[in-house]
Design an enzyme around this catalytic site. Structure first.
Site, PDB file in Angstrom:
ATOM      1  CD  GLU A  49       3.828  54.375 -52.832  1.00  0.00           C
ATOM      2  OE1 GLU A  49       4.482  53.927 -53.850  1.00  0.00           O
ATOM      3  OE2 GLU A  49       4.876  54.784 -52.006  1.00  0.00           O
ATOM      4  CE  LYS A 117       6.583  55.101 -56.603  1.00  0.00           C
ATOM      5  NZ  LYS A 117       6.604  54.250 -55.344  1.00  0.00           N
ATOM      6  CB  CYS A 153       6.316  57.413 -53.170  1.00  0.00           C
ATOM      7  SG  CYS A 153       7.363  57.129 -51.829  1.00  0.00           S
TER       8      CYS A 153
END
Length: 580
Positions: A49, A117, A153
């Site tokens: 990430e 994200k 994540c």
């Protein structure tokens, strides 16, 4: 890319250590890893990430110049992707005036896909809602005709994003992470990953970065869970790795059929390795030549010195004994033994003249007043000044040696033993310092630069702890025994337990109330303390943000239950409520 479906896929996992803000250096790491992956025959190489920016970039990512530099680096990598494996890399990305935490697929000289994200964490050490906009629910991307879902994540910590990827045809989940270490995190991650695999029926690649960034340490320990919940791969913890995983589609289900199976350090070993890596990266990424620390002959400075040598090597660690009239011969002997065992540069610099000068300067102001803690603190402050002078003269960072027990209750001197740039023990309680000292005498992490064998004499570990600021002083003159103190502190700090609950667990009420009071009044000291490695669930700093001025004290009585008879029928907190 060629979208024709395939029944085999080679995915290289680049578990690497980026540096926040070093965009060119991070991009060069991508290039080197791409070359390694190409030599392994990979179809695609994936990175963690926000790899191009480094993680977490905090408010740096809000600067337009930084955003543009990250974008330019990714575009350069995309142009270079005409040959060799495709790239999957994390980066900040501005789209329609909004800043996203993004993951980019580059192949064939083009940027073929970008995903954002969706679930931004905003708790504990995370503050992503401050800087990023949440992305829409993502669909999978195509690599050689295989539909790869990219939950980033936090996107897997709830089921919603993975459910969307499953419903839109995902076949493999690849999860790029900037997931920092804390004790017990490995099992927690694994439980989350298995839950998403069970719900979706898809195998999952958990790709984590490695390295230290300020207080945080990223432990790597990336893994693959197949759809049958079996391990497909396990990468090492606390070390960089570029590793090939081989995938095959059998009966319509993708399976990792070949990958590494490294053993991961757990518990105390992982804590020690995290402290070593965090210190190494803080020193190296900040550009210091090495470190200097006060070696008192006590267990805290001994363990700190061992960690420093393991992190940097003996030639970059300088230890100084700063004795005064209360320093025992035993301490002098033990400090010399520690320095010899570690092989570090070691000097003795008495502080008698410095203390005499300070006391003489202050004597007109203090005339007629008895000696007290003021004079004791002059010792710590003289030592802190000398260590900072060595730091300035030789370009060495001062490493402080206080533990979490001391930081919790304020058993440390501002501008004295708290002077310094970094503290590897900051999140370790005193009882853990003893435990890790014994551990280090029997073991050291892979890649550690210090010597094998006993480096902390048993006498140092066994002696009753003392700051040696007056004759026959012991820590327990001022504090409860550490096994009691630490058990109370863990309940107050890590679990936010009430005094009543702690007392019910068998602790003395007056002792608990005293410890809670010390914890609160020491907040102003902790706010001025240097950063240190996070190893517990809740460290002082990013995790625990208490006000300095704070008059609340737990009365120690059972907590009152809410009086629900006062609620008007039907009254409940909602996003939209209308009272008539």
């Amino acid at each position: 890319m060629n979208a024709r479906p395939t029944d085999s896929l080679k995915i290289a996992l680049a578990q690497l250590n980026p540096t926040v803000g070093d965009i060119a250096g991070n991009a060069d790491k991508v290039r080197r890893a791409r070359d390694q992956a190409a030599a392994l025959g990979a179809d695609v190489v994936a990175f963690p990430e926000l790899f191009i920016a480094g993680y977490p970039p905090e408010d740096l990512v809000l600067r337009p110049a930084f955003q543009a530099a990250c974008r330019a680096a990714v575009e350069a990598l995309a142009r270079e992707s005409k040959n060799g494996p495709a790239l999957l890399v994390g980066t900040p990305w501005v789209e329609d005036g909004k800043l996203y935490n993004a993951y980019v697929l580059a192949s064939g000289g083009m940027i073929e896909a970008v995903r954002f994200k969706a679930d931004l964490p905003n708790y504990g050490v995370f503050d992503e809602k401050r800087v990023f906009a949440p992305g829409p629910m993502p669909g999978p991307i195509l690599i050689k005709g295989v539909r790869i879902g990219i939950p980033i994540c936090e996107d897997i910590w709830d089921a919603e994003v993975v459910e969307c990827l499953s419903e839109t045809g995902g076949e493999i989940l690849l999860v790029p992470n900037g997931s920092p270490y804390w004790r017990g995190k490995t099992e927690h991650r694994l439980n989350i990953a298995v839950a998403r695999v069970v719900e979706s029926g898809m195998p999952l690649i958990y790709l984590n970065m490695v390295g230290g960034q300020d207080e945080l340490v990223f432990d790597g320990a990336s893994f693959v869970i197949n759809a049958d919940r079996g391990f497909g791969a396990q990468l090492p913890a606390f070390r960089e790795s570029v590793t090939l995983t081989q995938w095959r589609r059998e009966a319509g289900v993708w399976c990792c059929v070949e990958g590494p199976t490294a053993a991961a350090d757990e518990s105390d070993k992982a804590d020690y390795a995290a402290c070593v890596l965090g210190l190494r990266d803080y020193v190296d990424k900040s550009g210091f030549k090495g470190v200097v620390l006060g070696l008192s002959g006590g267990v805290d400075s001994a363990l700190t010195a061992a960690m420093a040598v393991d992190a940097l090597g003996r030639d970059r660690v300088r230890c100084v004994m700063l004795p005064y009239r209360f320093t025992s011969q035993e301490s002098l002997k033990d400090a010399a033994l520690i320095a010899k065992a570690l092989g570090v540069q070691y000097e003795i610099v008495p502080i008698e003249h410095a203390i005499a000068g300070l006391e003489q300067t202050l004597s007109p102001l203090f005339a007629g007043r008895p000696r007290d803690v003021t004079e004791e603190n002059l010792q710590a402050r003289a030592r802190g000044t000398i260590l900072m002078a060595i730091s300035n003269k030789f370009g060495l960072m001062v490493v402080t040696t206080g533990n979490k027990s001391e930081m919790s209750v304020g058993y440390a001197t501002l501008y004295g033993d708290m002077n310094g740039g970094f503290n590897p023990l900051k999140d370790l309680y005193k009882t853990e310092v003893f435990r890790l000292s014994r551990l280090r005498n029997a073991w050291k992490p892979e890649g550690a630069l210090g010597p094998d064998g006993v480096v902390i004499p048993e006498n140092v570990i066994a002696r009753p702890p003392t700051a040696e600021l007056r004759e026959n002083q012991k820590d327990e003159d001022s504090l409860p025994p550490y096994h009691v103190l630490d058990a109370i502190l863990e309940r107050l700090v890590e679990h936010e337990d009430s005094i009543a609950k702690i007392v019910d667990a068998g602790f003395d009420r007056d002792t608990v109330m005293r410890v809670e009071r010390l914890l609160h009044i020491a907040e102003y000291k902790r706010r001025q303390a240097c950063p240190g490695v996070k190893v517990t669930l809740k460290n002082f700093g990013r995790d625990r943000r208490y006000p300095i001025v704070n008059r609340f004290r737990d009365a120690g009585t059972p907590l009152p239950e809410p009086d629900r008879t006062l609620l008007k029928a039907g009254v409940v907190g909602k996003t939209e409520a209308f009272d008539f």
